[in-house]
Design a protein around this motif. Sequence first.
Motif, PDB file in Angstrom:
ATOM      1  N   UNK A 159      95.457  38.761 -23.200  1.00  0.00           N
ATOM      2  CA  UNK A 159      96.351  38.095 -22.261  1.00  0.00           C
ATOM      3  C   UNK A 159      96.935  36.857 -22.915  1.00  0.00           C
ATOM      4  N   UNK A 160      98.158  36.462 -22.550  1.00  0.00           N
ATOM      5  CA  UNK A 160      98.772  35.272 -23.154  1.00  0.00           C
ATOM      6  C   UNK A 160      97.939  34.022 -22.902  1.00  0.00           C
ATOM      7  N   UNK A 161      97.884  33.170 -23.910  1.00  0.00           N
ATOM      8  CA  UNK A 161      97.169  31.898 -23.777  1.00  0.00           C
ATOM      9  C   UNK A 161      98.091  30.862 -23.157  1.00  0.00           C
ATOM     10  N   UNK A 162      97.582  30.116 -22.212  1.00  0.00           N
ATOM     11  CA  UNK A 162      98.374  29.066 -21.558  1.00  0.00           C
ATOM     12  C   UNK A 162      98.046  27.728 -22.228  1.00  0.00           C
ATOM     13  N   UNK A 163      98.716  27.478 -23.339  1.00  0.00           N
ATOM     14  CA  UNK A 163      98.493  26.255 -24.104  1.00  0.00           C
ATOM     15  C   UNK A 163      99.801  25.486 -24.230  1.00  0.00           C
ATOM     16  N   UNK A 164      99.737  24.170 -24.405  1.00  0.00           N
ATOM     17  CA  UNK A 164     100.974  23.388 -24.581  1.00  0.00           C
ATOM     18  C   UNK A 164     101.754  23.872 -25.798  1.00  0.00           C
ATOM     19  N   UNK A 165     103.079  23.883 -25.683  1.00  0.00           N
ATOM     20  CA  UNK A 165     103.923  24.324 -26.787  1.00  0.00           C
ATOM     21  C   UNK A 165     104.055  23.214 -27.830  1.00  0.00           C
ATOM     22  N   UNK A 166     103.684  23.484 -29.066  1.00  0.00           N
ATOM     23  CA  UNK A 166     103.808  22.456 -30.102  1.00  0.00           C
ATOM     24  C   UNK A 166     105.263  22.272 -30.499  1.00  0.00           C
ATOM     25  N   UNK A 167     105.594  21.177 -31.138  1.00  0.00           N
ATOM     26  CA  UNK A 167     106.967  21.010 -31.629  1.00  0.00           C
ATOM     27  C   UNK A 167     107.228  21.935 -32.805  1.00  0.00           C
ATOM     28  N   UNK A 168     108.500  22.258 -33.025  1.00  0.00           N
ATOM     29  CA  UNK A 168     108.874  23.042 -34.191  1.00  0.00           C
ATOM     30  C   UNK A 168     108.743  22.175 -35.440  1.00  0.00           C
ATOM     31  N   UNK A 169     108.462  22.769 -36.594  1.00  0.00           N
ATOM     32  CA  UNK A 169     108.220  21.971 -37.799  1.00  0.00           C
ATOM     33  C   UNK A 169     109.470  21.283 -38.310  1.00  0.00           C
TER      34      UNK A 169
END
Length: 442
Positions: A159-169
Amino acid sequence: MAVRQLPIPAKSDPSIPLLTQLSNLGPFRGPLQLVQTLDRVSGIPWLQAQSQYPKAYWQSRESDKELAASGCVRKFATANEASHCLSESAALPLVIMGALPFDDTNTPGTEQPLFFLPRLLWQRQDDNITLTLNLWVDEAHSFTDEMAAAKDALHTLRQPAHTPCPPLPDVLAVCNSPEQASWAKLVSQALAEQPILSKVVLARRQLLTTGQPCDPWLLLQRWHQANQHSTPFALQLDNQSSFIGCTPERLFKRDGRQLLSEAVAGTDVRPKDPLHARLIAMALLGDGKNRRENRIVLDDILSRLGPICDALSYDDRAQVLKLNRLQHLKRAIHGRLRKEICDADLLARLHPTPAVGGTPRADALRFIAAHEPFQRGWYAGAIGYLSHANSEFSVAIRSAHIEGCQLALYSGAGIVDGSDAHKEWQELDNKVATVRSLMGQK
């Protein structure tokens, strides 16, 4: 050929009811599907969580249909093989994911056409979401082996993880191929081929080197958020590289025998100010060079569809397709296919269109092969799905290839009589501006 479809009630963990039904199956032959209804979950995060390859993602421009595929039951070397499989299994709603590279002639050292029946298919039609487990038993794949492979796929289902989206590099370096001076020479060479070469689409690869590997799924989500009226797509053959994009251009959409295609060519910017954008749109509609470019594409598509359609019509006047930073001239094309025509015929006739290759097709493709300093690969190819009832493919432009800390952005410009190398270079910049801005670049 035995075919069965078994609907299963929704559960919080979709692998549980699927495993239960799988364990109750007796020996069978041919294709079979187990279908699980799902609660609301997004396709891109679902596919990101899966570990089986290949992976493919595609969503219609109208956002009414969305497909996410993981793993493979059967591969087909050509669209003809895939179409034949669907014809033989018409009683079952199989969906085959497909992708063609720009050069689909099986040239050694280039990307090869890919058509596959996925092991797991997440599918959304409007608000209805299902997860399908595909199985296939035949002389080459025993019931025992197929059951084991299906169970393995379900045991790895996540199942998809509900984690904060990190910034793009961060972007550390940018390199163009060709560079601007070489581009100007290339445009001059193309113009010197006229009138034999009515139009040729020249492309640029812009390589961004990032400080850390770029998450393709995160970039794709943000890309689509910035371009809602486009088709997001992705293709991952392994865990090393990804091809993603957000294309404004439909190759074709087939519903039964009804066909929809379009000529998209002719480009200008779309400023944020509504009045300024409207003025540029009016100028685009009246610009001779852009109208000529659009007409070349329209006439070529009509000539290719005419012999396989019982009826064919198109918009008398071009419309403006409005995107986040750009606007294009577009003419819709409607047709009714002859009964014997299949999706493989459509792909063979339409791909690559003059919007990404040129016209005459053979002359334009020869020029591109002889002069472009890189292989296009999946860029300017076609990506979508096949099924017995309906099919749709999009043109794989506004795209990027990601491998580790290397992100290659692709853009192209149609060179016709009246083209200016500097303006066409600016058009290339405009076409990658959305994704560059997401990466923190101007």
